[in-house]
Write a protein that holds these residues in place. Structure first.
Motif, PDB file in Angstrom:
ATOM      1  N   VAL A  64       0.941  -1.151  -0.016  1.00 52.60           N
ATOM      2  CA  VAL A  64       0.084  -0.114  -0.010  1.00 52.60           C
ATOM      3  C   VAL A  64       0.784   1.156   0.080  1.00 52.60           C
ATOM      4  CG1 VAL A  64      -1.876   1.120   1.125  1.00 52.60           C
ATOM      5  CG2 VAL A  64      -1.946  -1.243   1.151  1.00 52.60           C
ATOM      6  N   ASN A  65       1.806   1.305   0.992  1.00 51.62           N
ATOM      7  CA  ASN A  65       2.971   2.154   0.927  1.00 51.62           C
ATOM      8  C   ASN A  65       3.583   2.644  -0.516  1.00 51.62           C
ATOM      9  OD1 ASN A  65       2.601   3.622   3.406  1.00 51.62           O
ATOM     10  ND2 ASN A  65       4.348   2.388   4.223  1.00 51.62           N
ATOM     11  N   ARG A  66       3.865   1.364  -1.188  1.00 56.30           N
ATOM     12  CA  ARG A  66       4.579   1.373  -2.315  1.00 56.30           C
ATOM     13  C   ARG A  66       3.592   2.196  -3.662  1.00 56.30           C
ATOM     14  NH1 ARG A  66       3.894  -1.055  -6.593  1.00 56.30           N
ATOM     15  NH2 ARG A  66       2.355  -2.641  -5.844  1.00 56.30           N
ATOM     16  N   VAL A  67       2.425   1.902  -3.501  1.00 55.45           N
ATOM     17  CA  VAL A  67       1.377   2.578  -4.481  1.00 55.45           C
ATOM     18  C   VAL A  67       1.336   4.019  -4.081  1.00 55.45           C
ATOM     19  CG1 VAL A  67      -0.694   2.690  -5.459  1.00 55.45           C
ATOM     20  CG2 VAL A  67       0.308   0.238  -5.077  1.00 55.45           C
ATOM     21  N   THR A  68       1.319   4.337  -2.922  1.00 60.28           N
ATOM     22  CA  THR A  68       1.237   5.837  -2.334  1.00 60.28           C
ATOM     23  C   THR A  68       2.371   6.461  -2.947  1.00 60.28           C
ATOM     24  OG1 THR A  68      -0.070   5.282  -0.315  1.00 60.28           O
ATOM     25  CG2 THR A  68       0.974   7.340  -0.456  1.00 60.28           C
ATOM     26  N   ARG A 127      12.530   6.780  -7.039  1.00 63.45           N
ATOM     27  CA  ARG A 127      12.995   5.307  -7.232  1.00 63.45           C
ATOM     28  C   ARG A 127      14.053   4.686  -6.565  1.00 63.45           C
ATOM     29  NH1 ARG A 127      15.342   9.295 -10.833  1.00 63.45           N
ATOM     30  NH2 ARG A 127      17.811   9.392 -10.742  1.00 63.45           N
ATOM     31  N   ARG A 128      14.527   5.547  -5.471  1.00 63.42           N
ATOM     32  CA  ARG A 128      15.746   5.221  -4.549  1.00 63.42           C
ATOM     33  C   ARG A 128      15.197   5.001  -3.203  1.00 63.42           C
ATOM     34  NH1 ARG A 128      20.749   7.951  -3.728  1.00 63.42           N
ATOM     35  NH2 ARG A 128      21.339   5.830  -3.026  1.00 63.42           N
ATOM     36  N   VAL A 129      13.848   5.162  -3.140  1.00 61.86           N
ATOM     37  CA  VAL A 129      13.149   5.130  -1.657  1.00 61.86           C
ATOM     38  C   VAL A 129      12.935   3.457  -1.372  1.00 61.86           C
ATOM     39  CG1 VAL A 129      11.087   5.312  -0.213  1.00 61.86           C
ATOM     40  CG2 VAL A 129      11.968   7.189  -1.821  1.00 61.86           C
ATOM     41  N   VAL A 130      13.259   3.135  -0.278  1.00 58.34           N
ATOM     42  CA  VAL A 130      13.291   1.728   0.059  1.00 58.34           C
ATOM     43  C   VAL A 130      11.943   1.391   0.933  1.00 58.34           C
ATOM     44  CG1 VAL A 130      14.363  -0.165   1.287  1.00 58.34           C
ATOM     45  CG2 VAL A 130      15.791   1.376   0.039  1.00 58.34           C
ATOM     46  N   LEU A 131      11.079   0.456   0.341  1.00 52.49           N
ATOM     47  CA  LEU A 131       9.886   0.176   1.003  1.00 52.49           C
ATOM     48  C   LEU A 131      10.249  -1.087   2.147  1.00 52.49           C
ATOM     49  CD1 LEU A 131       7.203   1.597   0.362  1.00 52.49           C
ATOM     50  CD2 LEU A 131       8.784   1.724  -1.672  1.00 52.49           C
ATOM     51  N   PHE A 186       4.814   4.624  15.732  1.00 52.63           N
ATOM     52  CA  PHE A 186       5.631   4.165  14.694  1.00 52.63           C
ATOM     53  C   PHE A 186       5.922   5.196  13.841  1.00 52.63           C
ATOM     54  CE2 PHE A 186       6.030   1.427  10.963  1.00 52.63           C
ATOM     55  CZ  PHE A 186       6.659   0.515  11.470  1.00 52.63           C
ATOM     56  N   PRO A 187       7.152   5.222  12.997  1.00 50.07           N
ATOM     57  CA  PRO A 187       7.690   6.063  12.549  1.00 50.07           C
ATOM     58  C   PRO A 187       7.110   5.758  10.808  1.00 50.07           C
ATOM     59  CG  PRO A 187       9.320   4.576  12.714  1.00 50.07           C
ATOM     60  CD  PRO A 187       8.219   4.268  13.701  1.00 50.07           C
ATOM     61  N   VAL A 188       6.974   6.939  10.199  1.00 51.18           N
ATOM     62  CA  VAL A 188       6.427   7.003   8.802  1.00 51.18           C
ATOM     63  C   VAL A 188       7.541   7.062   7.801  1.00 51.18           C
ATOM     64  CG1 VAL A 188       3.993   7.632   9.381  1.00 51.18           C
ATOM     65  CG2 VAL A 188       5.671   9.264   8.777  1.00 51.18           C
ATOM     66  N   ALA A 189       8.714   7.632   8.199  1.00 51.75           N
ATOM     67  CA  ALA A 189       9.938   7.448   7.254  1.00 51.75           C
ATOM     68  C   ALA A 189      11.081   7.585   7.922  1.00 51.75           C
ATOM     69  CB  ALA A 189       9.543   8.740   6.259  1.00 51.75           C
ATOM     70  N   HIS A 215      13.579   5.429   3.787  1.00 52.85           N
ATOM     71  CA  HIS A 215      12.948   4.185   3.948  1.00 52.85           C
ATOM     72  C   HIS A 215      11.567   4.563   4.305  1.00 52.85           C
ATOM     73  CE1 HIS A 215      16.361   0.898   4.315  1.00 52.85           C
ATOM     74  NE2 HIS A 215      16.999   2.378   4.317  1.00 52.85           N
ATOM     75  N   LEU A 216      10.709   3.782   3.857  1.00 57.55           N
ATOM     76  CA  LEU A 216       9.316   3.953   4.346  1.00 57.55           C
ATOM     77  C   LEU A 216       8.647   2.516   5.102  1.00 57.55           C
ATOM     78  CD1 LEU A 216       7.526   5.514   1.113  1.00 57.55           C
ATOM     79  CD2 LEU A 216       8.514   6.578   3.266  1.00 57.55           C
TER      80      LEU A 216
END
Length: 233
Positions: A133-137, A158-162, A178-181, A190-191
């Motif tokens: 879900v985070n990836r699609v966001t 494109r460099r963000v890590v899910l 809980f952290p969001v990023a 990282h997400l």
């Protein structure tokens, strides 16, 4: 209520089937706002989270008499006490804010196995993840950026890590901070996501707690500000 009904109808009409997909898949999810430009409204995350985590096949779900709505809560205690409903399918949500900006959203939804028990074996597939879900966001935010904003990015999408879901064993653990990023020592964004998944067949717990899949997620608005460096992860 009318706006929520219209948004739900649009979601049900435009989301493609088989959203969650196998691990590592990269489906192109067609939801309202997926191609959004600056100033347009993003789709409701918790409705999409329900569709993705249960791999909900919306055409078959509708033909089985299913409807999908979201009930947002402004009070945390009331949200903690809430439960998603299977019929009609109703997810609940709670959003936290930072300096007036929506930052994190918690979504309570139903598991795929509960949906198939009630609506039929073909309406849902394999259980998905909150990370998807985070990836699609992230994709939706990236598509919404203007040319000027793309040039100003501190973190390239494109460099963000899910990160994989952080699983919770209890509801109390799931609602904890809980952290969001997160920015790692190498400077990579990282997400993270947090989940609570309770299959319908889970033994030794009350029926009301079974068949749930909860997600803690970053909002579109906050993610965009993180990518632009306006707020620090």
């Amino acid at each position: 209520m009318l706006l929520r009904t219209l948004l739900t109808t649009a979601l049900l009409a435009t989301v493609t089937l088989g959203l969650a997909g196998p691990a590592g898949a990269d489906p192109d999810i067609e939801v309202p706002g997926a191609q959004a430009t600056e100033g347009e409204q993003f789709p409701q995350i918790c409705l999409r989270a329900q569709v993705q985590t249960a791999d909900l096949r919306l055409g078959k779900f509708r033909r089985a008499g299913g409807t999908l709505t979201e009930e947002p809560y402004a009070d945390l205690s009331a949200f903690i006490a809430s439960k998603p409903q299977i019929q009609p399918l109703t997810v609940t949500s709670y959003t936290t804010y930072a300096d007036g900006l929506a930052k994190q959203i918690r979504c309570k939804g139903k598991s795929a196995d509960h949906l198939t028990e009630v609506y039929g074996a073909q309406v849902a597939g394999a259980e998905g993840t909150c990370a998807e879900v985070n990836r699609v966001t992230l994709r939706q935010v990236a598509r919404s950026l203007t040319g000027e904003e793309r040039r100003a990015l501190v973190y390239k999408p494109r460099r963000v890590v899910l990160d994989p879901d952080t699983p919770s064993a209890t509801g109390q653990d799931w609602v904890a901070d809980f952290p969001v990023a997160v920015r790692d020592p190498a400077g990579i964004l990282h997400l993270p996501s947090k989940s609570l998944y309770v299959p319908l067949a889970t033994p030794g717990i009350p029926e009301a707690f079974k068949g749930q899949h909860y997600c803690t997620l970053i909002t579109h608005e906050y993610l965009k500000q993180v990518l632009l460096g306006a707020v620090q992860p």
